[in-house]
Design an enzyme around this catalytic site. Structure first.
Site, PDB file in Angstrom:
ATOM      1  N   ASP A  68       0.816  -1.213   0.000  1.00 54.09           N
ATOM      2  CA  ASP A  68       0.000   0.000   0.000  1.00 54.09           C
ATOM      3  C   ASP A  68       0.854   1.269   0.000  1.00 54.09           C
ATOM      4  OD1 ASP A  68       0.905  -0.599   2.556  1.00 54.09           O
ATOM      5  OD2 ASP A  68      -1.087  -0.974   3.372  1.00 54.09           O
ATOM      6  N   ASP A 137      -7.979  -2.992  14.123  1.00 52.23           N
ATOM      7  CA  ASP A 137      -9.358  -3.227  13.679  1.00 52.23           C
ATOM      8  C   ASP A 137      -9.444  -4.415  12.715  1.00 52.23           C
ATOM      9  OD1 ASP A 137      -8.157  -2.205  11.427  1.00 52.23           O
ATOM     10  OD2 ASP A 137      -9.484  -0.456  11.227  1.00 52.23           O
ATOM     11  N   HIS A 139      -7.572  -4.876   9.973  1.00 49.13           N
ATOM     12  CA  HIS A 139      -7.247  -4.624   8.567  1.00 49.13           C
ATOM     13  C   HIS A 139      -5.952  -5.325   8.152  1.00 49.13           C
ATOM     14  CE1 HIS A 139      -5.007  -0.748   9.882  1.00 49.13           C
ATOM     15  NE2 HIS A 139      -4.072  -1.531   9.395  1.00 49.13           N
ATOM     16  N   GLU A 144      -9.793  -1.682   5.227  1.00 43.51           N
ATOM     17  CA  GLU A 144     -10.465  -1.420   6.498  1.00 43.51           C
ATOM     18  C   GLU A 144     -11.711  -2.302   6.612  1.00 43.51           C
ATOM     19  OE1 GLU A 144      -8.840   0.118   8.545  1.00 43.51           O
ATOM     20  OE2 GLU A 144      -8.136   2.102   7.950  1.00 43.51           O
TER      21      GLU A 144
HETATM   22  C1  F6R Z   1       1.291  -1.722   6.125  1.00 40.65           C
HETATM   23  C2  F6R Z   1       0.004  -2.354   6.220  1.00 40.65           C
HETATM   24  C3  F6R Z   1      -0.817  -2.381   7.466  1.00 40.65           C
HETATM   25  C4  F6R Z   1      -0.017  -2.703   8.715  1.00 40.65           C
HETATM   26  C5  F6R Z   1      -0.909  -2.657   9.947  1.00 40.65           C
HETATM   27  C6  F6R Z   1      -0.151  -2.985  11.208  1.00 40.65           C
HETATM   28  O1  F6R Z   1       1.809  -1.857   4.819  1.00 40.65           O
HETATM   29  O2  F6R Z   1      -0.401  -2.857   5.257  1.00 40.65           O
HETATM   30  O3  F6R Z   1      -1.832  -3.327   7.331  1.00 40.65           O
HETATM   31  O4  F6R Z   1       0.560  -3.962   8.578  1.00 40.65           O
HETATM   32  O5  F6R Z   1      -1.480  -1.395  10.052  1.00 40.65           O
HETATM   33  O6  F6R Z   1       0.788  -1.988  11.438  1.00 40.65           O
HETATM   34  P1  F6R Z   1       1.924  -2.171  12.540  1.00 40.65           P
HETATM   35  O7  F6R Z   1       2.763  -3.315  12.085  1.00 40.65           O
HETATM   36  O8  F6R Z   1       2.690  -0.893  12.536  1.00 40.65           O
HETATM   37  O9  F6R Z   1       1.232  -2.465  13.828  1.00 40.65           O
END
Ligand code: F6R
Length: 262
Positions: A68, A137, A139, A144
């Site tokens: 992303d 959440d 994702h 989301e």
């Molecule tokens: C990042 C991504 C997100 C993160 C998620 C967890 O490329 O795709 O899904 O993996 O927000 O973030 P952290 O690892 O910082 O807790």
């Protein structure tokens, strides 16, 4: 079933990912790695870089696709996912930057960028091994709750919770946190041949339990992993704390025979 591995530390999780990825690169030198940003994969990238250098593994042909990117954030911004992937993956591993793509968040072309990105993944022969983190959440990528389980790469609106979670990367100033992104869809992620999701800390416990042991629902995007034929979830004790079957997962991993490959 998704394999659940409960580890003592992020470093231990990182070593499992690194060993699996190094084996893949040896088997298939031009393999395609799916890359995530955020804090969860950092120990895994470090372990992989250490292994690559220690064992002299040739990574010159390895290709990569990030999950992303923020919409409208200059790729040169230190918190853009282009910069983050360069800093945490491309440079430490010594990958060829031209072989590692990140979704294009440029607002002038973003309408077509999702279709172009999915086509590029397909042209590369698909992702061999996708590393994932999980949001509080549920994702994955920036899909989301409520995201279609069949979605392709597209523009999404970030939830308030995700923006709060990510404010730490923007001087804790919510005004700086982008509101939109372009993300691989859940359908795109499910096409990868192997998925490895990493989650650490009590803050992820509920999302992990819902993903692994709850029903499959677009309201918990990571629950889509239950439909994948080759998915592994690696968690520490805190992130595993809400799993009902955790004793079984621990026993199964501790007693895993050599002939039961993942
Ligand atoms: C990042 C991504 C997100 C993160 C998620 C967890 O490329 O795709 O899904 O993996 O927000 O973030 P952290 O690892 O910082 O807790």
């Amino acid at each position: 079933m998704t394999e659940i591995i409960i580890v003592k530390s992020q470093e231990e999780a990182g070593e499992i990912y690194a060993r699996c990825t190094a084996d893949l690169i040896r088997r298939k030198p031009d393999c395609v790695l799916g890359l995530a940003t955020g804090s969860s994969p950092l120990a895994a990238y470090k372990a992989l870089a250490d292994l690559v250098h220690k064992e002299g593994i040739d990574v010159s042909q390895v290709r990569g696709f990030a999950l992303d990117e923020y919409a409208g954030l200059d790729p040169a911004h230190p918190q853009s996912y282009r910069s983050t992937i360069d800093r945490t993956v491309v440079e430490p591993l010594g990958l060829d930057p031209a072989k590692v793509r990140v979704p294009n968040g440029n607002l002038d072309t973003i309408k077509d960028a999702g279709r172009v990105y999915d086509q590029a993944i397909e042209d590369a022969g698909g992702v061999d091994l996708q590393i994932l983190g999980i949001g509080t959440d549920g994702h994955i990528g920036f899909n989301e709750p409520g995201s279609s389980l069949a979605s392709g790469t597209r523009i999404k609106t970030l939830t308030e919770q995700t923006r709060i979670d990510n404010a730490r990367f923007f001087d804790n100033d919510m005004d700086q946190v982008p509101t939109h992104c372009i993300t691989q869809g859940i359908g795109t992620i499910l096409k990868a041949r192997q998925l490895v999701l990493l989650a650490f800390g009590a803050g992820k416990a509920e999302a992990v339990a819902e993903s692994v042991e709850g029903g499959i629902s677009s309201f918990c995007p990571a629950s889509a992993l239950q439909m994948h034929p080759h998915a592994t979830v690696i968690v520490d004790e805190a992130a595993a704390s809400r799993l009902r079957n955790r004793d079984y997962y621990k026993w199964a991993y501790a007693n895993k025979p050599d002939w039961q490959s993942i």
